[in-house]
Design a protein around this motif. Structure first.
Motif, short mmCIF file in Angstrom:
data_model
loop_
_atom_site.label_atom_id
_atom_site.label_comp_id
_atom_site.label_asym_id
_atom_site.label_seq_id
_atom_site.Cartn_x
_atom_site.Cartn_y
_atom_site.Cartn_z
N ARG A 144 0.83 -1.21 0.00
CA ARG A 144 0.00 0.00 0.00
C ARG A 144 0.87 1.26 0.00
NH1 ARG A 144 -3.22 3.61 3.63
NH2 ARG A 144 -2.17 2.83 5.49
N GLU A 145 1.94 1.24 0.80
CA GLU A 145 2.84 2.40 0.83
C GLU A 145 3.55 2.57 -0.52
OE1 GLU A 145 3.52 4.77 3.10
OE2 GLU A 145 1.91 4.02 4.38
N PHE A 146 3.89 1.47 -1.16
CA PHE A 146 4.54 1.55 -2.47
C PHE A 146 3.63 2.25 -3.48
CE2 PHE A 146 5.44 -0.43 -6.68
CZ PHE A 146 6.76 0.00 -6.83
N ARG A 147 2.34 1.97 -3.42
CA ARG A 147 1.39 2.60 -4.33
C ARG A 147 0.86 3.93 -3.81
NH1 ARG A 147 2.73 0.50 -8.99
NH2 ARG A 147 1.90 -1.59 -9.43
N SER A 148 1.27 4.31 -2.60
CA SER A 148 0.84 5.58 -1.99
C SER A 148 -0.67 5.72 -1.99
CB SER A 148 1.50 6.76 -2.72
OG SER A 148 2.89 6.72 -2.61
N LEU A 149 -1.36 4.69 -1.53
CA LEU A 149 -2.81 4.69 -1.51
C LEU A 149 -3.33 4.89 -0.09
CD1 LEU A 149 -3.40 1.59 -3.83
CD2 LEU A 149 -3.90 3.96 -4.41
N SER A 150 -4.29 5.79 0.06
CA SER A 150 -4.95 5.93 1.34
C SER A 150 -6.01 4.84 1.48
CB SER A 150 -5.62 7.30 1.44
OG SER A 150 -6.72 7.38 0.53
N LEU A 151 -6.54 4.69 2.69
CA LEU A 151 -7.61 3.71 2.88
C LEU A 151 -8.81 4.07 2.01
CD1 LEU A 151 -7.43 3.19 6.75
CD2 LEU A 151 -6.46 1.73 4.95
N ARG A 152 -9.09 5.36 1.87
CA ARG A 152 -10.21 5.78 1.03
C ARG A 152 -9.94 5.49 -0.44
NH1 ARG A 152 -14.12 8.22 3.70
NH2 ARG A 152 -13.69 9.11 5.77
N ASP A 153 -8.68 5.61 -0.86
CA ASP A 153 -8.33 5.23 -2.24
C ASP A 153 -8.64 3.76 -2.47
OD1 ASP A 153 -7.35 7.76 -2.91
OD2 ASP A 153 -5.31 7.26 -2.25
N LEU A 154 -8.28 2.92 -1.50
CA LEU A 154 -8.55 1.49 -1.62
C LEU A 154 -10.05 1.23 -1.69
CD1 LEU A 154 -5.95 0.10 0.96
CD2 LEU A 154 -5.83 -0.12 -1.53
#
Length: 229
Positions: A144-154
């Motif tokens: 998740r950190e590699f893709r820089s995604l927030s929980l809301r993005d997911l």
């Protein structure tokens, strides 16, 4: 957050690239970009000035208005986020500081090396051999950190609520084969080999999910599991 003052900082270099993109199409005004995208002029100005790392929404506003390739710029932006949020580079086995790290911190200090492998090879396979569900959770956090995604993005990229992702990544809700598939898709992990590697990790880390993981692997490889009578 204090403004960035050095031209060697990744945020400043990213801003320089954004300014170059804007200049290449005649330098559209910030008022125009703001009017077309809904992003405030002050946010656009900060992004182009390199004072701090911009959000993806602000970056996307500039890129789309200036005709940049969204996929390429997303990769650039993710790299920027990894650089500015990189965990402390400290081998956990060395020195008193390393001995004082928690189990989570010991995993996190290795993430930059994993990110570099993923970036270099383009193959997003798990960073560890899982011994427990905790290992798998930390591997998912790394992704998740590699893709820089927030929980809301997911949440927006799936049919799960963002709170569900938060609970799973906190170890408060179990990881299932179905959840893992949704998580991987949200993180843009698509190839057969990559997905199978993550499912194998699940089967080892969470024995109760082994059968479900094996069924999912068979489907990925084109086999239809027979129904049990």
């Amino acid at each position: 957050m204090k403004p960035i003052s050095t031209k060697n900082h990744p945020a400043w270099q990213f801003a320089f690239a954004l300014r170059s993109l804007r200049e290449a199409v005649g330098t559209p005004t910030l008022a125009r970009i703001s009017g077309e995208t809904g992003v405030s002029i002050s946010s656009l100005s900060q992004a182009l000035g390199g004072d701090r790392a911009p959000t993806w929404r602000v970056t996307l506003a500039i890129v789309e208005t200036c005709g940049g390739d969204v996929g390429t710029w997303r990769d650039f932006w993710e790299e920027l986020q990894r650089n500015v949020r990189k965990p402390l580079e400290l081998p956990p086995e060395i020195g008193e500081e390393g001995r004082n790290l928690s189990a989570e911190q010991r995993r996190e200090v290795a993430w930059p090396r994993v990110w570099e492998r993923w970036k270099r090879t383009g193959i997003i396979t798990p960073p560890v051999r899982a011994q427990s569900e905790f290992d798998l959770i930390m591997a998912l956090r790394c992704l998740r950190e590699f893709r820089s995604l927030s929980l809301r993005d997911l949440g927006r990229a799936s049919n799960y609520a963002h709170s569900t992702f938060g609970l799973v990544l906190a170890g408060e809700k179990p990881i299932t084969a179905r959840f893992l598939g949704v998580f991987l898709e949200a993180c843009r992990v698509y190839t057969q080999g990559e997905c199978i590697a993550w499912l194998q990790l699940l089967a080892t880390a969470v024995p109760r999910q082994k059968t479900h993981a094996e069924v999912a692997m068979m489907r990925i490889m084109g086999y239809t599991p027979r129904r049990q009578r």
